[in-house]
Design an enzyme around this catalytic site. Sequence first.
Site, PDB file in Angstrom:
ATOM      1  N   ASP A  16     -13.802  10.952  -0.960  1.00 15.28           N
ATOM      2  CA  ASP A  16     -13.232  10.878   0.385  1.00 15.28           C
ATOM      3  C   ASP A  16     -11.729  10.606   0.254  1.00 15.28           C
ATOM      4  O   ASP A  16     -11.319   9.690  -0.455  1.00 15.28           O
ATOM      5  CB  ASP A  16     -13.920   9.713   1.127  1.00 15.28           C
ATOM      6  N   TYR A  21      -4.972  12.207   7.119  1.00 19.78           N
ATOM      7  CA  TYR A  21      -3.875  12.858   7.863  1.00 19.78           C
ATOM      8  C   TYR A  21      -2.531  12.246   7.456  1.00 19.78           C
ATOM      9  O   TYR A  21      -1.521  12.940   7.406  1.00 19.78           O
ATOM     10  CB  TYR A  21      -4.066  12.714   9.376  1.00 19.78           C
ATOM     11  N   ARG A  90      -2.062  -0.486   7.488  1.00 18.15           N
ATOM     12  CA  ARG A  90      -3.276  -1.325   7.596  1.00 18.15           C
ATOM     13  C   ARG A  90      -2.994  -2.731   7.077  1.00 18.15           C
ATOM     14  O   ARG A  90      -3.491  -3.715   7.618  1.00 18.15           O
ATOM     15  CB  ARG A  90      -4.436  -0.703   6.799  1.00 18.15           C
ATOM     16  N   GLU A 151     -14.030  15.047   3.055  1.00 17.77           N
ATOM     17  CA  GLU A 151     -15.091  14.450   2.219  1.00 17.77           C
ATOM     18  C   GLU A 151     -15.915  15.542   1.554  1.00 17.77           C
ATOM     19  O   GLU A 151     -16.150  16.586   2.167  1.00 17.77           O
ATOM     20  CB  GLU A 151     -16.130  13.748   3.104  1.00 17.77           C
TER      21      GLU A 151
HETATM   22  N1  DCP Z   1      -9.868  11.440  12.420  1.00 15.70           N
HETATM   23  C1  DCP Z   1      -9.584  11.659  13.774  1.00 15.70           C
HETATM   24  N2  DCP Z   1     -10.206  10.907  14.744  1.00 15.70           N
HETATM   25  C2  DCP Z   1     -11.093   9.955  14.394  1.00 15.70           C
HETATM   26  C3  DCP Z   1     -11.411   9.737  13.043  1.00 15.70           C
HETATM   27  C4  DCP Z   1     -10.767  10.491  12.069  1.00 15.70           C
HETATM   28  O1  DCP Z   1      -8.787  12.542  14.090  1.00 15.70           O
HETATM   29  N3  DCP Z   1     -11.671   9.219  15.340  1.00 15.70           N
HETATM   30  C5  DCP Z   1      -9.158  12.233  11.402  1.00 15.70           C
HETATM   31  C6  DCP Z   1      -7.961  11.469  10.872  1.00 15.70           C
HETATM   32  C7  DCP Z   1      -8.363  11.000   9.517  1.00 15.70           C
HETATM   33  C8  DCP Z   1      -9.367  12.049   9.084  1.00 15.70           C
HETATM   34  O2  DCP Z   1      -9.983  12.498  10.290  1.00 15.70           O
HETATM   35  O3  DCP Z   1      -7.257  10.914   8.624  1.00 15.70           O
HETATM   36  C9  DCP Z   1     -10.410  11.523   8.128  1.00 15.70           C
HETATM   37  O4  DCP Z   1     -11.153  10.468   8.725  1.00 15.70           O
HETATM   38  P1  DCP Z   1     -11.624   9.205   7.922  1.00 15.70           P
HETATM   39  O5  DCP Z   1     -12.603   8.483   8.764  1.00 15.70           O
HETATM   40  O6  DCP Z   1     -12.042   9.600   6.549  1.00 15.70           O
HETATM   41  O7  DCP Z   1     -10.338   8.253   7.850  1.00 15.70           O
HETATM   42  P2  DCP Z   1      -9.069   8.298   6.926  1.00 15.70           P
HETATM   43  O8  DCP Z   1      -9.177   9.351   5.892  1.00 15.70           O
HETATM   44  O9  DCP Z   1      -7.864   8.350   7.793  1.00 15.70           O
HETATM   45  O10 DCP Z   1      -9.076   6.863   6.263  1.00 15.70           O
HETATM   46  P3  DCP Z   1      -9.999   6.292   5.082  1.00 15.70           P
HETATM   47  O11 DCP Z   1      -9.050   6.000   3.974  1.00 15.70           O
HETATM   48  O12 DCP Z   1     -10.587   5.049   5.639  1.00 15.70           O
HETATM   49  O13 DCP Z   1     -11.013   7.324   4.724  1.00 15.70           O
HETATM   50 CA    CA Z   2     -10.994   9.637   4.514  1.00 15.94          CA
END
Ligand code: DCP
Ligand code: CA
Length: 534
Positions: A16, A21, A90, A151
Amino acid sequence: MTTRAIATHRVVAHLDLDAFYCQVERRDLRAKTAAGRRDGRASAEDVPLVVVQYNPFERGGVRALAPDDDRELRDGFENHSLIAVSYEARARGVKRNMRGREARALAPACAVVQVPTRRSKADLTLYREAGREVAAVLARGGTIERASIDEAYLDLTESAKKVLEETAWATILEKARTSHAAGASAVSGKGYASVAWWNRDESEWREEEKLLAAGAYICFNLRKACVDELGYTLSAGIALNKMLAKLTSGMNKPASQTVLCPDHTSTLLDELPIDRIRGLGAKFGRELADGLNVKTIGELARTPLRKLEEVCGEEKAQWVRKVSLGLDDDPVKAREMPKSIGTGKTFRGALAIRSIASAKHWLAELTAELNDRCEADEEEWNRVPKLLTLGLSSPDERETSSGHCSRRCPLRPGADEMAQDALTLLSKWASGRERWSITGMSVSASNFVSLEKDSGDVVEMFKNATKAAKAPASVSATPAASPIKADQIDKNVLAELPEAIQREIRASMGLLDKSTGGGVKRKNEITNYFSKKR
Ligand code: DCP
Ligand code: CA
């Protein structure tokens, strides 16, 4: 451990991307900075960064912001909701469910980047492209199943066996031991457990543990390749199946991987809320939890099978039992590209379509949906369709066929264009009939052509073909803009195209005899193509 038992073990990784983004935007900012198109502040790795959604209430409609535009917001982002938060942000307490205003309050230096927009909605092309690049690197490790935009699951079993045969154990361990070992304390009971688990003598390793170590070694190399070649970090979980790998991958984010020690499985699952397992998250999970009065997977595992069967039936009970014990034989499967995309609607009895006006209305609805799905397909598979098919069910067709018929034409991208061309096909079908009625209508797109970058010449060729297909159905196609050399043509790809476009490409290459290459002739070919029954 017998060889037979080893054969049944698998090694699966779930990978993952971290703050996905944000990583993509950071890379984009770096590229724009390097090109001298902006100052470099936000491109620096240690500057907190968030990606925000567009403002749906923007006055005058949502402004289109292309990926290439400067999308860093300097002001006016207070109410924009955050959709991705970098780990630097974060660390300062910024969370995904906050607004731009809160992010800046917690992290004053935070860069705020807006997602690209197109047609009044988010345009995810940039992120999908990045996801594809990462997937292409990961696919070097084994069968890949993409689970979302950022992922994927990898079946590393075969590669891990090969690594164990060909690589010295010390070499494997050197990289594998950079992984956290979830549950190692329970196994070793020797102080700083993760280290102790990795430090065991080779003779103490069970075969499935060795496979996991080899999987961790491969996963380490793949993650390193993603950093070196693309600049993206991922986190990963390595376990004996998909379900456990997924549960493990998020344990040590960001930029870390975790191996689930097999002996730790029951401890991990014991306290786990039911809805953390795929398939138990929605209605079915709630029914089980309520019906059995259980909250955790551990409680589910201790529920007698008979009771499970009472609540959800024999078949589902078997599945629930296996899952609750950490067993999951779901294979990692590469998703297949669909050969065509279609949508349709039936109009039975009094609802039958009897006028061109009504047909026009419904074709507009159907092609709008088809267009959306083609766009999503293009983003996912990086390809475009070249053939539009209109399917009709009509009592008028009963004598000639089974009540169904279809008409095809070159596909011009865009909902309006597809609606127009489908209507042209339908009008041709209706013309010459005194009365007609339609009881079912479908539109579909097929004959996909790849837009892969490395097939550059072929892509050029299809740009020309697309121009041809963009001409309105009843008018001549535009001749190819530049001559194409014969050795640039992939014959198999060419053969997939509608005949009229094939002829046009051949004509532009000078492969067609002169008498059929002229503009007027070509116009007739295209018109004939539309009137042909196929
Ligand atoms: N995303 C979105 N709206 C959401 C959740 C996610 O547009 N409610 C998009 C932005 C994220 C991407 O999908 O960057 C991937 O989601 P993840 O849940 O895997 O979160 P991240 O990759 O940002 O963070 P992590 O490091 O926790 O995986
Ligand atoms: Ca992610």
